[in-house]
Design a protein around this motif. Structure first.
Motif, PDB file in Angstrom:
ATOM      1  N   ALA A   1     108.179  44.530  19.750  1.00  0.00           N
ATOM      2  CA  ALA A   1     109.131  45.324  18.971  1.00  0.00           C
ATOM      3  C   ALA A   1     110.042  46.165  19.853  1.00  0.00           C
ATOM      4  CB  ALA A   1     108.378  46.221  17.997  1.00  0.00           C
ATOM      5  N   THR A   2     109.507  46.683  20.958  1.00  0.00           N
ATOM      6  CA  THR A   2     110.281  47.626  21.765  1.00  0.00           C
ATOM      7  C   THR A   2     110.866  47.021  23.038  1.00  0.00           C
ATOM      8  OG1 THR A   2     108.309  48.391  22.967  1.00  0.00           O
ATOM      9  CG2 THR A   2     108.896  49.558  20.941  1.00  0.00           C
ATOM     10  N   ALA A   3     110.333  45.878  23.488  1.00  0.00           N
ATOM     11  CA  ALA A   3     110.779  45.333  24.762  1.00  0.00           C
ATOM     12  C   ALA A   3     111.328  43.918  24.697  1.00  0.00           C
ATOM     13  CB  ALA A   3     109.611  45.362  25.766  1.00  0.00           C
ATOM     14  N   ILE A   4     110.847  43.116  23.780  1.00  0.00           N
ATOM     15  CA  ILE A   4     111.222  41.701  23.762  1.00  0.00           C
ATOM     16  C   ILE A   4     112.263  41.387  22.701  1.00  0.00           C
ATOM     17  CG2 ILE A   4     110.369  39.363  23.330  1.00  0.00           C
ATOM     18  CD1 ILE A   4     107.761  40.133  24.655  1.00  0.00           C
ATOM     19  N   ASP A   5     112.118  41.955  21.529  1.00  0.00           N
ATOM     20  CA  ASP A   5     113.013  41.652  20.411  1.00  0.00           C
ATOM     21  C   ASP A   5     114.477  41.821  20.828  1.00  0.00           C
ATOM     22  OD1 ASP A   5     114.464  41.554  18.002  1.00  0.00           O
ATOM     23  OD2 ASP A   5     112.810  42.445  16.876  1.00  0.00           O
ATOM     24  N   PRO A   6     115.302  40.780  20.689  1.00  0.00           N
ATOM     25  CA  PRO A   6     116.706  40.905  21.092  1.00  0.00           C
ATOM     26  C   PRO A   6     117.486  41.923  20.256  1.00  0.00           C
ATOM     27  CG  PRO A   6     116.318  38.826  19.937  1.00  0.00           C
ATOM     28  CD  PRO A   6     114.986  39.420  20.219  1.00  0.00           C
ATOM     29  N   LYS A   7     116.943  42.344  19.106  1.00  0.00           N
ATOM     30  CA  LYS A   7     117.601  43.332  18.261  1.00  0.00           C
ATOM     31  C   LYS A   7     117.170  44.754  18.578  1.00  0.00           C
ATOM     32  CE  LYS A   7     115.938  41.817  14.399  1.00  0.00           C
ATOM     33  NZ  LYS A   7     114.910  40.954  15.026  1.00  0.00           N
ATOM     34  N   LYS A   8     116.386  44.952  19.607  1.00  0.00           N
ATOM     35  CA  LYS A   8     115.782  46.260  19.852  1.00  0.00           C
ATOM     36  C   LYS A   8     116.796  47.358  20.130  1.00  0.00           C
ATOM     37  CE  LYS A   8     115.056  45.411  24.779  1.00  0.00           C
ATOM     38  NZ  LYS A   8     115.768  44.117  24.758  1.00  0.00           N
ATOM     39  N   GLY A   9     117.944  47.022  20.713  1.00  0.00           N
ATOM     40  CA  GLY A   9     118.968  48.012  21.002  1.00  0.00           C
ATOM     41  C   GLY A   9     118.456  49.117  21.903  1.00  0.00           C
ATOM     42  N   ASP A  10     118.821  50.342  21.568  1.00  0.00           N
ATOM     43  CA  ASP A  10     118.452  51.482  22.418  1.00  0.00           C
ATOM     44  C   ASP A  10     116.962  51.787  22.398  1.00  0.00           C
ATOM     45  OD1 ASP A  10     121.086  51.771  23.093  1.00  0.00           O
ATOM     46  OD2 ASP A  10     121.501  53.352  21.621  1.00  0.00           O
ATOM     47  N   ILE A  11     116.221  51.232  21.439  1.00  0.00           N
ATOM     48  CA  ILE A  11     114.782  51.497  21.383  1.00  0.00           C
ATOM     49  C   ILE A  11     114.085  50.980  22.634  1.00  0.00           C
ATOM     50  CG2 ILE A  11     114.021  49.347  20.272  1.00  0.00           C
ATOM     51  CD1 ILE A  11     112.823  52.876  19.328  1.00  0.00           C
ATOM     52  N   GLY A  12     114.717  50.027  23.327  1.00  0.00           N
ATOM     53  CA  GLY A  12     114.123  49.500  24.550  1.00  0.00           C
ATOM     54  C   GLY A  12     113.935  50.553  25.623  1.00  0.00           C
ATOM     55  N   ILE A  13     114.710  51.622  25.559  1.00  0.00           N
ATOM     56  CA  ILE A  13     114.594  52.682  26.551  1.00  0.00           C
ATOM     57  C   ILE A  13     113.218  53.335  26.499  1.00  0.00           C
ATOM     58  CG2 ILE A  13     115.506  54.938  27.258  1.00  0.00           C
ATOM     59  CD1 ILE A  13     118.219  54.032  26.158  1.00  0.00           C
ATOM     60  N   ILE A  14     112.656  53.443  25.302  1.00  0.00           N
ATOM     61  CA  ILE A  14     111.363  54.125  25.170  1.00  0.00           C
ATOM     62  C   ILE A  14     110.192  53.147  25.159  1.00  0.00           C
ATOM     63  CG2 ILE A  14     112.445  56.000  23.888  1.00  0.00           C
ATOM     64  CD1 ILE A  14     110.889  54.859  21.395  1.00  0.00           C
ATOM     65  N   ALA A  15     110.442  51.873  25.479  1.00  0.00           N
ATOM     66  CA  ALA A  15     109.360  50.893  25.448  1.00  0.00           C
ATOM     67  C   ALA A  15     108.145  51.320  26.270  1.00  0.00           C
ATOM     68  CB  ALA A  15     109.871  49.529  25.905  1.00  0.00           C
TER      69      ALA A  15
END
Length: 254
Positions: A161-175
């Motif tokens: 949800a936080t690192a792989i999903d291509p739709k994650k957007g800015d949420i990847g920062i807090i992965a």
């Protein structure tokens, strides 16, 4: 779709310089994680003179593992994806984000990192035991397997949800933070029952150094099954029909 992008790879792919650099990053990240996590448990045992487990010990283990994993994922993210867990690597393989050949290289590095961390702990503490994971009284092996499946499902689902999903957007920062938090929370939930491994490498290092293998298979079957289920569920229901993807597109994992 799950399994549709699985790649086997070959020796040439596994021996590329970038793969070997990623493997070194996984080794270092795992060493950092296990040294801090296992070391916190050893420090608690020393301070309490190997007293019985207590709520404070469980909380301290949860915090130490959450913080250490946050750092370990962060420092490896731009090099290897920051898996720091053979089960996470397996989950990424099921989704087609890493080949089987590269996965084996990662697994070897992760296991070696854990063993070296435990050897260092054994040395610097003057020979204190690096305790292997064990089941608590009244907990059967299949109770523990289900615990590990559910907890690792939560971990790998968080990774997706936080690192792989291509739709994650800015949420990847807090992965890395999210990944560390779910591991810490799961330790609070399952630590008193089977140690809450969620990570075969974390279980492997102490087992090798202490040479204690009782029910060790639980800490492989449960995490790998939980990782596979999480990968399949997330790929099947939440990731759109995929465009061609490569492992290099995976920015972070745990």
């Amino acid at each position: 779709m799950p399994f549709s992008h699985i790649a086997i790879g070959d020796f040439a792919e596994a021996s590329k310089p970038e793969t070997l650099k990623a493997a070194l990053a996984e080794f270092i990240s795992m060493l950092i994680f296990v040294f801090a996590g296992e070391g916190s448990g050893m420090a608690y045992n020393k301070l309490t003179k190997n007293g019985a487990g207590s709520p404070s010990g469980l909380v301290s283990a949860s915090i130490a593992h959450a913080f250490a994993l946050f750092v370990a994922v962060s420092v490896g993210a731009n090099i290897s994806g920051g898996h720091v867990n053979p089960a996470v690597t397996f989950g990424a393989f099921v989704g087609g984000y890493i080949s089987l050949a590269k996965s084996f290289v990662y697994w070897i590095s992760q296991l070696l990192g854990s063993v070296v961390a435990c050897l260092l702990l054994n040395f610097v503490t003057g020979g204190l035991e690096t305790s292997a994971f064990a089941l608590s009284s009244g907990v059967t092996t299949w109770n523990a397997v289900v615990f590990e499946i559910v907890m690792t499902f939560g971990l790998v689902y968080t990774v997706y949800a936080t690192a792989i999903d291509p739709k994650k957007g800015d949420i990847g920062i807090i992965a890395p933070i999210a990944i560390g938090f779910i591991v810490g929370a799961n330790i609070l939930a399952g630590g008193a029952f089977d140690g809450a491994s969620m990570n075969p490498a974390v279980s492997f290092g102490p087992a090798v150094v202490s040479w204690s293998w009782d029910n060790h298979w639980v800490y492989w079957l449960g995490p790998f099954a939980g990782a596979a289920i999480a990968a399949i569920v997330y790929e099947l229901f939440f990731i759109p029909p995929p465009e061609p993807r490569t492992y290099e597109q995976l920015p972070t994992s745990a």
